[in-house]
Scaffold this motif. Structure first.
Motif, PDB file in Angstrom:
ATOM      1  N   ILE A 172       3.332   9.957  -6.740  1.00 27.55           N
ATOM      2  CA  ILE A 172       4.044   9.264  -5.653  1.00 27.55           C
ATOM      3  C   ILE A 172       3.137   8.189  -5.049  1.00 27.55           C
ATOM      4  O   ILE A 172       3.553   7.060  -4.800  1.00 27.55           O
ATOM      5  CB  ILE A 172       4.492  10.253  -4.551  1.00 27.55           C
ATOM      6  N   GLU A 173       1.878   8.563  -4.833  1.00 29.88           N
ATOM      7  CA  GLU A 173       0.914   7.619  -4.257  1.00 29.88           C
ATOM      8  C   GLU A 173       0.719   6.413  -5.172  1.00 29.88           C
ATOM      9  O   GLU A 173       0.669   5.272  -4.713  1.00 29.88           O
ATOM     10  CB  GLU A 173      -0.427   8.330  -4.037  1.00 29.88           C
ATOM     11  N   THR A 174       0.641   6.651  -6.451  1.00 30.23           N
ATOM     12  CA  THR A 174       0.478   5.564  -7.416  1.00 30.23           C
ATOM     13  C   THR A 174       1.688   4.633  -7.394  1.00 30.23           C
ATOM     14  O   THR A 174       1.541   3.406  -7.490  1.00 30.23           O
ATOM     15  CB  THR A 174       0.292   6.133  -8.847  1.00 30.23           C
ATOM     16  N   MET A 175       2.867   5.205  -7.259  1.00 28.91           N
ATOM     17  CA  MET A 175       4.086   4.393  -7.267  1.00 28.91           C
ATOM     18  C   MET A 175       4.269   3.582  -5.984  1.00 28.91           C
ATOM     19  O   MET A 175       4.954   2.565  -5.998  1.00 28.91           O
ATOM     20  CB  MET A 175       5.302   5.285  -7.490  1.00 28.91           C
ATOM     21  N   THR A 176       3.656   4.020  -4.886  1.00 35.02           N
ATOM     22  CA  THR A 176       3.859   3.323  -3.604  1.00 35.02           C
ATOM     23  C   THR A 176       2.624   2.565  -3.127  1.00 35.02           C
ATOM     24  O   THR A 176       2.658   1.967  -2.051  1.00 35.02           O
ATOM     25  CB  THR A 176       4.280   4.330  -2.518  1.00 35.02           C
ATOM     26  N   LYS A 177       1.575   2.539  -3.910  1.00 35.76           N
ATOM     27  CA  LYS A 177       0.336   1.907  -3.429  1.00 35.76           C
ATOM     28  C   LYS A 177       0.462   0.391  -3.280  1.00 35.76           C
ATOM     29  O   LYS A 177      -0.311  -0.214  -2.553  1.00 35.76           O
ATOM     30  CB  LYS A 177      -0.842   2.269  -4.324  1.00 35.76           C
ATOM     31  N   TYR A 178       1.416  -0.231  -3.934  1.00 35.17           N
ATOM     32  CA  TYR A 178       1.607  -1.678  -3.814  1.00 35.17           C
ATOM     33  C   TYR A 178       2.219  -2.066  -2.470  1.00 35.17           C
ATOM     34  O   TYR A 178       2.160  -3.219  -2.067  1.00 35.17           O
ATOM     35  CB  TYR A 178       2.471  -2.206  -4.966  1.00 35.17           C
ATOM     36  N   PRO A 195       2.514  -2.104   1.667  1.00 33.74           N
ATOM     37  CA  PRO A 195       1.552  -2.018   2.773  1.00 33.74           C
ATOM     38  C   PRO A 195       1.740  -0.705   3.531  1.00 33.74           C
ATOM     39  O   PRO A 195       2.860  -0.194   3.641  1.00 33.74           O
ATOM     40  CB  PRO A 195       1.904  -3.219   3.656  1.00 33.74           C
ATOM     41  N   PRO A 196       0.626  -0.139   4.039  1.00 34.23           N
ATOM     42  CA  PRO A 196       0.746   1.116   4.795  1.00 34.23           C
ATOM     43  C   PRO A 196       1.698   0.945   5.984  1.00 34.23           C
ATOM     44  O   PRO A 196       1.707  -0.085   6.629  1.00 34.23           O
ATOM     45  CB  PRO A 196      -0.682   1.396   5.268  1.00 34.23           C
ATOM     46  N   GLY A 197       2.481   1.982   6.211  1.00 31.07           N
ATOM     47  CA  GLY A 197       3.418   1.931   7.330  1.00 31.07           C
ATOM     48  C   GLY A 197       4.694   2.666   7.009  1.00 31.07           C
ATOM     49  O   GLY A 197       4.792   3.406   6.028  1.00 31.07           O
ATOM     50  N   PRO A 198       5.717   2.428   7.844  1.00 32.57           N
ATOM     51  CA  PRO A 198       6.971   3.174   7.677  1.00 32.57           C
ATOM     52  C   PRO A 198       7.701   2.861   6.371  1.00 32.57           C
ATOM     53  O   PRO A 198       8.363   3.728   5.802  1.00 32.57           O
ATOM     54  CB  PRO A 198       7.814   2.770   8.887  1.00 32.57           C
ATOM     55  N   ASP A 199       7.601   1.614   5.872  1.00 36.27           N
ATOM     56  CA  ASP A 199       8.272   1.277   4.614  1.00 36.27           C
ATOM     57  C   ASP A 199       7.688   2.070   3.447  1.00 36.27           C
ATOM     58  O   ASP A 199       8.426   2.537   2.577  1.00 36.27           O
ATOM     59  CB  ASP A 199       8.143  -0.223   4.321  1.00 36.27           C
ATOM     60  N   ARG A 200       6.380   2.195   3.445  1.00 34.55           N
ATOM     61  CA  ARG A 200       5.714   2.954   2.384  1.00 34.55           C
ATOM     62  C   ARG A 200       6.124   4.430   2.447  1.00 34.55           C
ATOM     63  O   ARG A 200       6.414   5.046   1.431  1.00 34.55           O
ATOM     64  CB  ARG A 200       4.205   2.809   2.507  1.00 34.55           C
TER      65      ARG A 200
END
Length: 181
Positions: free
Chosen positions: A45-51, A53-58
């Motif tokens: 999951i982390e790999t798929m969302t690392k692109y 920016p940190p925050g609510p969207d991520r």
């Protein structure tokens, strides 16, 4: 004088015992949900969302991916449980059927050989299923390595049974064909 165990040739029942042991190991892994790893899942999951920016969207994207893939993984595990359980049970059943046939003619030898071939085929199918599951769901691949190696050893045992059957039947056929004096 007895022969040390490590120097003995495998008995005809070693394949049967090994098949039963593999079947029980598979059943144990099925109960453990194939070594499904939450840590590997979260890393995925982390790999798929690392692109993002940190925050609510991520976090929202991670939650959505988590929900979709978690459902798929659970569905796949349930499907593979049934398939693997059936395959792991087929192996000892085919070996038992083969061992129940003591060939006295070519037709019986062919029937025994067919059951041994079905056991080998079930071994290979089981290996393919293990490979598929190990690559598809986030699981510990090392959990499967030992079982796959045992299946390879079992296939070798079954092939040795086929060779000894061919030798034994050849000798029996020659004895039956020789004229009695």
């Amino acid at each position: 004088m007895s022969i040390p165990k490590h120097e003995r040739a495998p008995s005809r029942l070693d394949a049967q015992h090994m098949a039963r042991k593999i079947s029980m190991e598979i059943t144990t892994e099925l109960a453990r949900t194939f070594g499904y790893s939450k840590a590997k899942f979260e890393k995925h999951i982390e790999t798929m969302t690392k692109y993002l920016p940190p925050g609510p969207d991520r976090e929202q994207a991670a939650a959505q991916i988590r929900e979709q893939e978690q459902g798929f993984n659970l569905w796949l595990i349930e499907q593979e449980r049934r398939r693997m359980h059936d395959l792991s049970r087929e192996i000892p059943l085919h070996l038992r059927a083969a061992n129940s046939i003591w060939p006295s003619c070519q037709m019986e030898l062919d029937a025994r050989r067919l059951e041994l071939d079905k056991a080998v085929a079930a071994c290979w199918k089981l290996q393919d299923e293990l490979q598929y599951v190990a690559e598809t769901i986030p699981a510990d691949f090392n959990k499967y390595t030992g079982i796959v190696l045992e299946i390879d050893k079992l296939v070798a045992y079954i092939k040795n049974l086929r060779k000894s059957d061919a030798k034994r039947f050849k000798a029996a056929a020659q004895a039956a064909a020789s004229p009695k004096q």
